[in-house]
Write an enzyme that holds these catalytic residues in place. Structure first.
Site, PDB file in Angstrom:
ATOM      1  N   ARG A 223       7.622  -1.210   9.716  1.00 14.01           N
ATOM      2  CA  ARG A 223       6.380  -0.558   9.262  1.00 14.01           C
ATOM      3  C   ARG A 223       5.141  -1.427   9.495  1.00 14.01           C
ATOM      4  NH1 ARG A 223       9.402   2.435   9.808  1.00 14.01           N
ATOM      5  NH2 ARG A 223      10.268   4.029   8.458  1.00 14.01           N
TER       6      ARG A 223
ATOM      7  N   SER B  73       6.309   8.953   2.597  1.00 16.90           N
ATOM      8  CA  SER B  73       6.824   7.948   1.656  1.00 16.90           C
ATOM      9  C   SER B  73       5.656   7.127   1.134  1.00 16.90           C
ATOM     10  CB  SER B  73       7.800   7.007   2.368  1.00 16.90           C
ATOM     11  OG  SER B  73       8.858   7.757   2.890  1.00 16.90           O
TER      12      SER B  73
ATOM     13  N   GLU C 106       2.728   2.341   1.263  1.00 15.68           N
ATOM     14  CA  GLU C 106       2.754   2.497   2.722  1.00 15.68           C
ATOM     15  C   GLU C 106       1.430   3.083   3.256  1.00 15.68           C
ATOM     16  OE1 GLU C 106       6.556   3.874   4.571  1.00 15.68           O
ATOM     17  OE2 GLU C 106       5.256   5.293   5.585  1.00 15.68           O
TER      18      GLU C 106
END
Ligand SMILES: Cc1cc2nc3c(=O)[nH]c(=O)nc-3n(C[C@H](O)[C@H](O)[C@H](O)COP(=O)(O)OP(=O)(O)OC[C@H]3O[C@@H](n4cnc5c(N)ncnc54)[C@H](O)[C@@H]3O)c2cc1C
Length: 348
Positions: free
Chosen positions: A164, A241, A342
């Protein structure tokens, strides 16, 4: 270049919260990107680069500077040495591009079907799902370098991809505007069925699923989890998410496991890098008292997935952040794990 003023940003994001952009430009070409940046510089405006708005929370006050939406279009492909290279404009819709590669029977990104947003957004957080990450197939990224106004080609290694993360959201945050991304795919390649959910979906099948079947399976699984944008589904008004899966050292993992065992719970975890384990953020959220369907004013937790904070209609960015804070605090108190959000926070 068409310069607009006071453009509402909420409708340009999947979460649907936040205020307007003071100035707004939609750039269709690299020249328009250059022009917009020159305008921002001469008027001393802070720039925010917008793609598909699927990984953002915009502040209620909006963005006081210029929002530059990259809308460069085009998908070109060429073959060489058994590889199909797709050179794609940053403004192309990601899932539309995945569909095109599957139609061309090219393997490599089929498991990334159904992820919302633009092609230009994918290198930023090294988008991944169901066992694939774009870092595995990105050949190069064409960028506009705000440092010196040059257009450059960054090879895969130069992008510094990890889980990520890339240079675009860490060390070089704000420096590069992504114009095009080139993906190297495998013509006639097999679909990747490595992830438990996919294996389960195809259980009992004698032949390997093809790319199109895999794409459909991924979209089906995502829809079940509220991770596919489906018109009218209240569970998908989210930023996906909300927290990254924490990557813990062996010692931290052992401590967490002990806490879980003491409560009679089994902690799901997966090997991450050497000597570390990735634990499920969704599990931590659920086991901290935030069940699926939890409501908190106009916001809540998706009824299909504990990791998605959803706008239940008419939410403000402040409410989203208040729920985020509550979750982080409880998870820290109970499990001593710091959850990292995130989505990108814009204008806070
Ligand atoms: C329902 C749902 C499911 C999701 N599932 C997943 C998933 O499975 N896996 C996953 O990894 N992500 C997932 N996401 C998150 C998101 O879709 C991805 O991160 C996506 O790639 C973001 O792209 P975007 O174009 O929407 O970027 P935006 O949200 O517009 O921007 C995100 C960041 O990228 C930067 N950016 C965007 N375009 C450019 C550009 N051209 N140049 C420079 N910087 C740019 C922005 O400045 C910002 O910092 C999901 C989101 C939702 C809503």
């Amino acid at each position: 270049m068409l310069l607009k003023e006071n453009v509402p940003l909420a409708p340009l994001t999947t979460m649907g919260v936040g205020g307007p952009a003071r100035f707004f430009v939609e750039a269709m070409t690299a020249d328009e990107v250059r022009e917009a940046l020159a305008y921002a510089k001469s008027h001393k405006l802070a720039v925010f680069v917008l793609g598909g708005g699927s990984n953002l929370i915009v502040a209620d006050a909006g963005w006081p500077g210029l929002v530059l939406r990259v809308a460069i279009a085009g998908i070109n492909h060429r073959h060489g040495h058994g590889t199909a290279f797709f050179d794609v404009g940053a403004g192309e819709d990601w899932d539309g591009f995945v569909a095109a590669t599957v139609q061309h029977r090219c393997a490599g990104i089929e498991c990334l079907s159904g992820i919302p947003g633009s092609v230009g957004g994918t290198p930023v957080q090294n988008v991944g799902a169901y066992g694939q990450e774009v870092s595995q197939t990105i050949e190069s990224v064409e960028v506009f370098d705000r440092k010196d106004g040059q257009i450059r080609e960054l090879c895969n290694e130069a992008c510094g991809f990890t889980y990520r993360s890339s240079i675009f959201n860490t060390t070089e945050r704000g420096r590069f505007i992504i114009l095009h991304v080139t993906y190297a795919l495998t013509p006639g390649g097999e679909a990747y069925i490595g992830y438990a959910d996919l294996k389960q979906h195809f259980e009992g099948r004698e032949t390997l699923p093809n790319l199109a079947e895999t794409r459909e399976a991924v979209r089906h699984i995502r829809a079940r989890k509220g991770m596919l944008i489906v018109e009218g589904d209240p569970d998908c008004q989210s930023a996906g998410s909300f927290f990254k899966n924490p990557v813990l050292s062996e010692a931290q993992h052992a401590d967490l496991q002990q806490r879980a065992t003491a409560k009679g719970l089994h902690l799901p975890s997966y090997p991450a890098l050497e000597k570390s384990r990735k634990v499920s953020a969704a599990w931590l959220v659920e086991k901290s008292g935030f069940a699926r369907g939890y409501g908190f004013g106009h916001v809540g937790i998706s009824s299909k997935h504990a990791l998605a904070i959803v706008n239940r209609g008419g939410a403000s960015a402040a409410e989203v952040l208040a729920l985020k804070d509550q979750i982080q605090q409880r998870v820290k108190e109970i499990w001593d794990v710091a959850l990292e959000p995130e989505p990108v926070m814009v204008g806070f």
